[in-house]
Write a protein that holds these residues in place. Structure first.
Motif, mmCIF file in Angstrom:
data_model
loop_
_atom_site.group_PDB
_atom_site.id
_atom_site.type_symbol
_atom_site.label_atom_id
_atom_site.label_comp_id
_atom_site.label_asym_id
_atom_site.label_seq_id
_atom_site.Cartn_x
_atom_site.Cartn_y
_atom_site.Cartn_z
ATOM 1 N N GLY A 127 9.586 3.968 4.039
ATOM 2 C CA GLY A 127 8.542 4.680 3.414
ATOM 3 C C GLY A 127 7.589 4.790 4.135
ATOM 4 N N THR A 128 6.420 5.829 3.435
ATOM 5 C CA THR A 128 5.307 6.174 4.199
ATOM 6 C C THR A 128 4.053 6.171 2.975
ATOM 7 O OG1 THR A 128 5.637 8.348 3.371
ATOM 8 C CG2 THR A 128 6.462 7.833 5.626
ATOM 9 N N THR A 148 -2.558 -8.462 2.124
ATOM 10 C CA THR A 148 -2.601 -7.959 0.872
ATOM 11 C C THR A 148 -3.309 -6.482 0.916
ATOM 12 O OG1 THR A 148 -4.652 -8.987 0.414
ATOM 13 C CG2 THR A 148 -2.743 -10.093 -0.346
ATOM 14 N N LEU A 149 -4.282 -6.437 1.709
ATOM 15 C CA LEU A 149 -4.929 -4.966 2.043
ATOM 16 C C LEU A 149 -4.804 -4.479 3.380
ATOM 17 C CD1 LEU A 149 -8.304 -5.936 0.133
ATOM 18 C CD2 LEU A 149 -6.459 -4.605 -0.754
ATOM 19 N N ARG A 197 1.525 -0.645 -2.909
ATOM 20 C CA ARG A 197 1.505 0.621 -2.246
ATOM 21 C C ARG A 197 0.570 1.662 -2.906
ATOM 22 N NH1 ARG A 197 6.203 0.396 1.294
ATOM 23 N NH2 ARG A 197 6.480 -1.795 1.789
ATOM 24 N N GLY A 198 -0.372 1.278 -3.380
ATOM 25 C CA GLY A 198 -1.452 2.211 -4.069
ATOM 26 C C GLY A 198 -2.783 2.185 -3.399
ATOM 27 N N ILE A 199 -3.342 3.409 -3.641
ATOM 28 C CA ILE A 199 -4.659 3.514 -3.109
ATOM 29 C C ILE A 199 -5.792 2.366 -3.960
ATOM 30 C CG2 ILE A 199 -6.828 4.610 -2.337
ATOM 31 C CD1 ILE A 199 -4.861 6.983 -1.633
ATOM 32 N N TRP A 248 -5.726 0.304 1.158
ATOM 33 C CA TRP A 248 -4.333 0.225 0.189
ATOM 34 C C TRP A 248 -4.205 -1.187 -0.192
ATOM 35 C CZ3 TRP A 248 -0.869 4.663 -0.645
ATOM 36 C CH2 TRP A 248 -1.170 5.723 0.126
ATOM 37 N N ASP A 249 -3.806 -1.200 -1.680
ATOM 38 C CA ASP A 249 -3.007 -2.292 -1.836
ATOM 39 C C ASP A 249 -1.886 -2.277 -1.512
ATOM 40 O OD1 ASP A 249 -2.069 -4.449 -3.413
ATOM 41 O OD2 ASP A 249 -3.269 -4.256 -5.076
ATOM 42 N N PHE A 250 -1.428 -3.238 -0.510
ATOM 43 C CA PHE A 250 -0.202 -3.194 0.318
ATOM 44 C C PHE A 250 1.054 -3.670 -0.698
ATOM 45 C CE2 PHE A 250 3.067 -4.237 3.312
ATOM 46 C CZ PHE A 250 2.941 -2.946 4.177
#
Length: 479
Positions: free
Chosen positions: A19-20, A37-38, A56-58, A51-53
Motif C-alpha cells: 500500500g501507499t 510508531t510514528l 496508517r492514519g495522519i 503518520w500513526d504507522f
C-alpha cells in the motif's frame, strides 16, 4: 510478547508491496521515530505530516516551512522534531503542541540534519560545501574540523550511541571524532582499485551492532566494523567487512540503510524505483523489490523493529512488507482448516451437562496450585533497548492524541450553548498564547551564499522523441 507474535519464523525482510501513504502534497523525505510508531514525512509544500504507522492514519500536520522540506529527524524520546528546508533554515518543533521552539538561519543550503541519538539538545547539521556544524539548543554552535586536503563536500552522521561523529568527503577521506571535544580518534581513506580514491555520498550507521556502511560514487556499498576502524587509529587502513554491489547492471545507489536488527542492508536505485536487499551475514542478494517503471526514488527508510520498508517516489510514500498468512492452527491445535464444506457428525455426549463416558482421572489437577498472574508489570522490549541503557523508554512520546470529529452533535454540545458560554470557552481555550520561536543567525566563515539547493537544481532529463525516417528525408530535401 506482542512483538514476538509479530515476528515471523522465516526471513525478516519485506517481500511485496503493501500500500501507499498519500500525504495530499508531494512527499520528499521520511523517517521513523525510535519505536516505529510514528512516521514523519517532509513534503514539497513545506509541511511535515506525522503518520500513526499502526493505524496508517495522519496524526498531525505541522506547517513547518514555506519551501520544500529536505531532511527531518526525531529526538530519542520523540518529543522533538528537527526539519531542514531549502530556504537555508533549520527548525526545532515540539511534536505534541506543533509549535516551533527554535529556528536557525544558515548562509548556505542544508543537506542533512540529525538529532544526537542519546539526547535532545545537540543537532548535527551538514551545510552545502562547508564543514558540518553541531548546534546545541540555547548554547550556540561549533564547526567540526576538516581534513587537510581542503575538500568541503563533506557528509556526516552520528554513531548509534552518539559518542562519535563520522565524516567523509569527496576524496574518500573518513574521519572519526569524539562528539564531545571533536578530537579525531581514527581516520582512513576509501580506495577503489589499487590507489584511486572515490567520492563518498552517504554514511549510515546501524541501529544495533557496531557496523556502518559507506555509499560511494563507484557504485559499491562498503560495510565496516566500527571496532576495527577505531582500533586502526589515525591514518589506518581498515578493510571493509563486505562489499555489496549490483554485478549485472552496475546500479548507482540513491539511499542505503540497515534493517532494525542490522542483519540486512537495503539500497535504493538512483535510476528507478528498485530496492535491493542483502543479507549482511552472508553478503548475498536475497530480494529485489520493483516499483512502477519510470519512477525516480527519493528516500528509503527501514522500520526500526518490524521487517517493513518505506520508500518515496513521485511524491507518494510506498510501504513494503511481508505477506501475512493467518495460521489459526498455531493458536488452537484442534483447529482444522477446510477447503470445502464437510457435514459435521455430533457426538452422543457432546451437549450433555455431564459426560458419563468420560475416563476417570487418576490424578486430577489442583487448580489452587496455580499462582497469581501478573497483568500490571510491563516487560521492556529488548529490540528497543541497548546494553548501556538504564531506562525503558518511560515517558517517550509514542503516539499522538487525536480528537474525534463529531458529524451530528447532540444537544448540549458547545456549539449549541449560549453565546456567553461559547465566549467563555473560547477565551479559556485561546488563553495560552503561542510562544514565538527564537530565531538565531548562524554565521559560517567561507560559506557559499549564492548556492542553490541540489534538490531544487536537479531536474529530470526528458528524452527527446526519435524522429521518423520519413520526416528526416523531407527536412533534408527542404534544406
Amino acid at each position: 510478547m506482542n512483538l514476538e507474535l509479530l515476528e515471523s519464523f522465516g526471513q525478516n525482510y519485506p517481500e511485496e508491496f503493501d500500500g501507499t501513504l498519500d500525504c495530499i502534497s508531494r512527499a520528499v523525505t521520511c523517517t521513523f521515530n525510535r519505536k516505529g510508531t510514528l512516521l514523519a514525512v517532509g513534503c514539497n509544500d513545506g509541511r511535515v505530516v506525522i503518520w500513526d504507522f499502526l493505524t496508517r492514519g495522519i496524526a498531525k500536520i505541522i506547517s513547518a516551512h514555506v519551501h520544500p522540506v529536505c531532511s527531518v529527524s526525531w529526538s530519542r524520546d520523540g518529543g522533538r522534531l528537527v526539519s531542514a528546508c531549502t530556504d537555508n533554515t533549520v527548525s526545532v518543533w515540539d511534536v505534541l503542541s506543533g509549535e516551533c521552539e527554535q529556528r536557525y538561519r544558515f548562509p548556505s543550503p542544508i543537506l542533512k540534519v540529525q538529532f544526537c541519538p542519546r539526547g535532545r539538545r545537540a543537532i548535527l547539521v551538514c551545510p552545502l560545501k562547508h564543514a558540518p556544524v553541531v548546534v546545541t539548543i540555547d548554547e550556540g554552535h561549533k564547526v567540526l574540523p576538516v581534513d587537510d586536503d581542503g575538500d568541503l563536500n563533506i557528509i556526516a552522521t552520528y554513531d548509534r550511541r552518539g559518542r562519535y561523529i563520522y565524516t567523509g568527503n569527496a576524496k574518500g577521506r573518513v574521519l572519526v571524532m569524539n562528539a564531545s571535544d571533536f578530537k579525531v580518534v581514527a581516520s582512513f581513506r576509501v580506495t577503489s582499485g589499487a590507489s584511486n580514491t572515490t567520492a563518498l555520498k552517504t554514511i549510515e550507521y546501524a541501529r544495533r551492532g557496531e557496523c556502518f556502511l559507506i555509499n560511494s560514487v563507484d557504485r559499491i556499498i562498503r560495510v565496516y566494523d566500527a571496532k576495527r576502524v577505531l582500533a586502526a587509529g589515525v591514518d589506518g587502513e581498515p578493510e571493509p567487512a563486505q562489499k555489496l554491489q549490483d554485478q549485472v547492471n552496475k546500479t548507482m545507489w540513491k539511499k542505503c540503510c540497515f534493517s532494525g536488527d542490522g542483519e540486512y542492508v537495503c539500497a535504493g536505485s538512483a535510476r528507478q524505483h528498485d530496492l535491493y536487499i542483502w543479507e549482511r551475514s552472508v553478503g548475498t542478494l536475497v530480494k529485489i523489490l520493483q516499483g512502477t517503471k519510470g519512477e525516480q526514488l527519493l528516500d528509503v527508510v527501514w522500520h526500526p523493529v518490524r521487517p517493513i520498508v518505506t520508500s518515496i517516489s513521485l511524491g507518494v510514500v510506498s510501504v513494503w512488507a511481508q505477506n501475512q498468512v493467518e495460521n489459526w492452527s498455531a493458536f488452537a491445535p484442534d483447529f482444522k482448516e477446510l477447503d470445502e464444506n464437510v457435514e459435521y457428525e455430533e457426538r452422543e455426549s457432546e451437549f450433555d451437562l455431564s459426560d458419563e463416558d468420560r475416563a476417570v482421572e487418576l490424578h486430577p489437577a489442583r487448580h489452587d496450585e496455580v499462582g497469581e498472574v501478573d497483568v500490571s508489570t510491563v516487560e521492556p522490549i529488548q529490540a528497543l533497548r541497548s546494553s548501556d541503557e538504564e531506562g525503558d523508554g518511560v515517558g517517550d512520546l509514542d503516539y499522538l492524541p487525536i480528537a474525534p470529529e463529531v458529524e451530528e452533535p447532540e444537544e448540549g454540545w458547545p456549539h449549541d450553548a449560549a453565546p456567553e458560554q461559547q465566549e467563555n470557552r473560547r477565551d479559556s481555550r485561546d488563553s495560552p498564547k503561542k510562544k514565538r520561536a527564537r530565531v538565531y543567525d548562524v554565521t559560517l566563515a567561507d560559506a557559499p551564499n549564492d548556492e542553490v539547493h541540489p534538490m531544487l537544481s536537479s531536474r529530470p532529463v526528458k528524452e527527446k522523441p526519435a524522429k521518423k525516417p520519413g520526416r528526416q528525408k523531407t527536412d533534408a530535401k527542404r534544406k
